[in-house]
Motif scaffolding. Structure first.
Motif, short mmCIF file in Angstrom:
data_model
loop_
_atom_site.label_atom_id
_atom_site.label_comp_id
_atom_site.label_asym_id
_atom_site.label_seq_id
_atom_site.Cartn_x
_atom_site.Cartn_y
_atom_site.Cartn_z
N GLU A 1 0.82 -1.21 0.00
CA GLU A 1 0.00 0.00 0.00
C GLU A 1 0.85 1.26 0.00
O GLU A 1 0.35 2.35 0.29
CB GLU A 1 -0.96 -0.03 1.18
N GLY A 2 2.16 1.11 -0.32
CA GLY A 2 3.07 2.23 -0.30
C GLY A 2 3.64 2.47 1.09
O GLY A 2 3.17 1.90 2.08
N ALA A 3 4.68 3.30 1.18
CA ALA A 3 5.28 3.66 2.46
C ALA A 3 6.37 4.70 2.23
O ALA A 3 6.97 4.76 1.15
CB ALA A 3 5.88 2.44 3.15
N ARG A 4 6.64 5.48 3.24
CA ARG A 4 7.81 6.35 3.27
C ARG A 4 8.83 5.73 4.21
O ARG A 4 8.54 4.82 4.97
CB ARG A 4 7.43 7.75 3.75
N GLY A 5 10.06 6.29 4.17
CA GLY A 5 11.11 5.80 5.05
C GLY A 5 12.38 5.51 4.30
O GLY A 5 12.72 6.21 3.33
N PHE B 1 -0.84 4.82 1.35
CA PHE B 1 0.13 5.70 1.98
C PHE B 1 1.00 6.36 0.91
O PHE B 1 1.34 5.73 -0.09
CB PHE B 1 1.02 4.91 2.94
N SER B 2 1.40 7.59 1.16
CA SER B 2 2.33 8.24 0.25
C SER B 2 3.67 7.53 0.26
O SER B 2 4.16 7.13 1.32
CB SER B 2 2.52 9.70 0.65
N SER B 3 4.26 7.37 -0.91
CA SER B 3 5.61 6.80 -1.03
C SER B 3 6.62 7.85 -1.48
O SER B 3 7.78 7.51 -1.76
CB SER B 3 5.60 5.64 -2.03
N ALA B 4 6.19 9.11 -1.54
CA ALA B 4 7.07 10.18 -2.02
C ALA B 4 8.32 10.27 -1.15
O ALA B 4 8.25 10.37 0.07
CB ALA B 4 6.32 11.51 -2.00
N GLY B 5 9.48 10.19 -1.80
CA GLY B 5 10.73 10.32 -1.09
C GLY B 5 11.23 9.06 -0.41
O GLY B 5 12.26 9.10 0.28
N LEU B 6 10.53 7.94 -0.57
CA LEU B 6 11.03 6.68 -0.01
C LEU B 6 12.46 6.45 -0.51
O LEU B 6 12.70 6.37 -1.71
CB LEU B 6 10.13 5.51 -0.43
N LYS B 7 13.40 6.39 0.42
CA LYS B 7 14.81 6.31 0.05
C LYS B 7 15.25 4.86 -0.05
O LYS B 7 15.12 4.09 0.92
CB LYS B 7 15.68 7.06 1.06
N GLY C 1 2.98 5.73 -8.25
CA GLY C 1 2.79 7.01 -8.90
C GLY C 1 3.56 8.13 -8.26
O GLY C 1 3.60 9.25 -8.78
N ASP C 2 4.21 7.88 -7.12
CA ASP C 2 5.04 8.88 -6.44
C ASP C 2 6.49 8.77 -6.89
O ASP C 2 6.91 7.73 -7.41
CB ASP C 2 4.98 8.67 -4.92
N THR C 3 7.24 9.81 -6.67
CA THR C 3 8.66 9.80 -7.00
C THR C 3 9.46 9.30 -5.80
O THR C 3 9.46 9.91 -4.73
CB THR C 3 9.15 11.21 -7.39
N LEU C 4 10.12 8.17 -5.97
CA LEU C 4 10.95 7.61 -4.92
C LEU C 4 12.36 8.20 -4.99
O LEU C 4 12.78 8.69 -6.03
CB LEU C 4 11.03 6.09 -5.06
N ALA C 5 13.08 8.13 -3.89
CA ALA C 5 14.48 8.58 -3.87
C ALA C 5 15.36 7.34 -4.00
O ALA C 5 15.92 6.83 -3.03
CB ALA C 5 14.79 9.32 -2.57
N VAL C 6 15.47 6.84 -5.23
CA VAL C 6 16.29 5.66 -5.49
C VAL C 6 17.70 6.13 -5.83
O VAL C 6 17.94 6.76 -6.86
CB VAL C 6 15.72 4.81 -6.64
#
Length: 308
Positions: free
Chosen positions: A225-229, A258-264, A288-293
Motif C-alpha cells: 500500500e506504499g510507504a515512506r522511510g 500511503f504516500s511513497s514520495a521520497g522513499l529512500k 505514482g510517487d517519486t521515490l528517492a532511489v
C-alpha cells in the motif's frame, strides 16, 4: 508436634514460587510451571519473565501490562509448535511487549497463519530471536500508531501459498505506525514474501535476504500500500524457484493508501543466484510517487527500476 507442623507450613514454598519452575517473574522471584500463568500473574503491571533453557509446547495470550519475555540463555529457549487461539505461540495485546533471545519453530494452524508472534495491540520489540519452519514468523498489527522493532533476528523456512487460498509470509504486518527491521537474516522462504508491510513508515536496514534455497517465493520486500522511510545497506540474492520473480522491492502493488514520495532506497546490493537468467527489477514502483532511489550495487541481469 504442633511446632513441627507450623515449621513445615512456614518453609513450604507454594507451587508458583518453586525455583525449579521455568518461568520466573524477575521483579518478584515467583516461578511458574506454565508461561500463561506467569503472564496472568503480571496483570497490568510492567515486568520481565525470565525463561529457563528448554523446549516448550506452551503458548500465551497477553491481555495487559508491559511484559518482557527474556531467555535466560539466548537461543536455548525454544517454543515448538504450541499455539493459542489458533494463532501463535505468543498472542500479544497488552500495552507493550519485548521478546528477547527466543526461538519459535513449527508453528502451523488451520487457517495457514500459524506464527511465532501474533501482535494485535501495543508496541513490540523483538531482538536476538529466531523464527523457523512455520507458516509465518511475525504476523499482525492494528491501525493505531503502533511501533514494531525487529533487530538481530533470523527468519528461515517461513511462508506458504499452498496450504490455504491466501499466502503467508515471513513477516506480515499492517499498522498505522512504524516498522523497523535491522540487522536480521531472511532465508529459505517457503512461499509468499519475505517481508510484507502495510504501514505508512518503514526503516529496513542492514539485513540479508538469501533466497537461493527459497521455494515458490515472491518479493523480498513488499510494501503493498506504499510507504515512506528508508531501505538501505541490505543484501539481496534472488533464487531460482519463484512464483513471482519480477521485483526485489515492490511498492504499492495493491493500493496507494500511503504516500511513497521520497522513499529512500540506496546503498543496497542485489544479485541473482548462479545460473539464473531472468531480469527482475530491483525496485518496482506502482505508487505514482517519486521515490528517492540512489546508488545501489546490482548484479548481472538485475535492472535498477521500473514503473508499472
Amino acid at each position: 508436634m504442633r511446632h513441627a507442623v507450623l515449621l513445615a507450613l512456614l518453609f513450604a514454598a507454594p507451587a508458583a514460587s518453586q525455583t525449579s519452575a521455568p518461568f520466573t517473574i524477575a521483579e518478584t522471584g515467583e516461578g511458574y510451571s506454565h508461561l500463561d500463568d506467569a503472564v496472568t500473574a503480571i496483570r497490568d503491571r510492567t515486568a520481565t519473565i525470565l525463561i529457563a533453557p528448554g523446549t516448550y509446547r506452551d503458548c500465551t495470550v497477553q491481555t495487559g501490562g508491559r511484559i518482557t519475555y527474556k531467555a535466560a540463555e539466548a537461543g536455548k529457549v525454544i517454543f515448538d509448535g504450541g499455539t493459542c487461539e489458533g494463532k501463535a505461540a505468543f498472542v500479544l495485546r497488552g500495552s507493550g511487549s519485548v521478546v528477547d533471545g527466543i526461538v519459535f519453530r513449527n508453528m502451523r494452524v488451520d487457517d495457514g497463519n500459524g506464527a511465532g508472534i501474533r501482535t494485535e495491540i501495543g508496541d513490540l520489540v523483538v531482538r536476538n530471536s529466531m523464527f523457523l519452519d512455520s507458516q509465518e514468523g511475525i504476523l499482525g498489527g492494528n491501525p493505531s500508531n503502533q511501533k514494531i522493532t525487529i533487530d538481530h533476528s533470523t527468519f528461515s523456512g517461513l511462508g506458504q501459498c499452498d496450504e490455504t487460498p491466501d499466502c503467508a509470509h515471513g513477516i506480515y504486518l499492517g499498522l498505522g505506525g512504524t516498522v523497523t527491521i535491522t540487522n536480521s537474516r531472511f532465508e529459505r522462504g517457503r512461499g509468499g514474501h519475505y517481508v510484507k508491510v502495510r504501514a505508512p513508515q518503514v526503516v529496513i536496514t542492514d539485513n540479508s535476504f538469501d533466497d537461493t534455497q527459497g521455494r515458490k517465493t515472491n518479493y523480498m520486500i513488499d510494501l503493498p500500500e506504499g510507504a515512506r522511510g528508508i531501505i538501505t545497506r541490505n543484501t539481496f540474492v534472488q533464487g531460482r524457484d519463484k512464483e513471482n520473480w519480477t521485483g526485489f522491492v515492490v511498492v504499492a502493488a495493491e493500493k496507494r493508501t500511503f504516500s511513497s514520495a521520497g522513499l529512500k532506497i540506496e546503498g543496497n546490493s542485489a544479485s541473482l543466484a548462479p545460473g539464473e537468467t531472468r531480469s527482475p527489477a530491483f525496485v518496482a514502483n506502482l505508487s505514482g510517487d517519486t521515490l528517492a532511489v540512489g546508488a545501489n550495487t546490482l548484479g548481472k541481469g538485475v535492472r535498477m527500476y521500473e514503473t508499472r
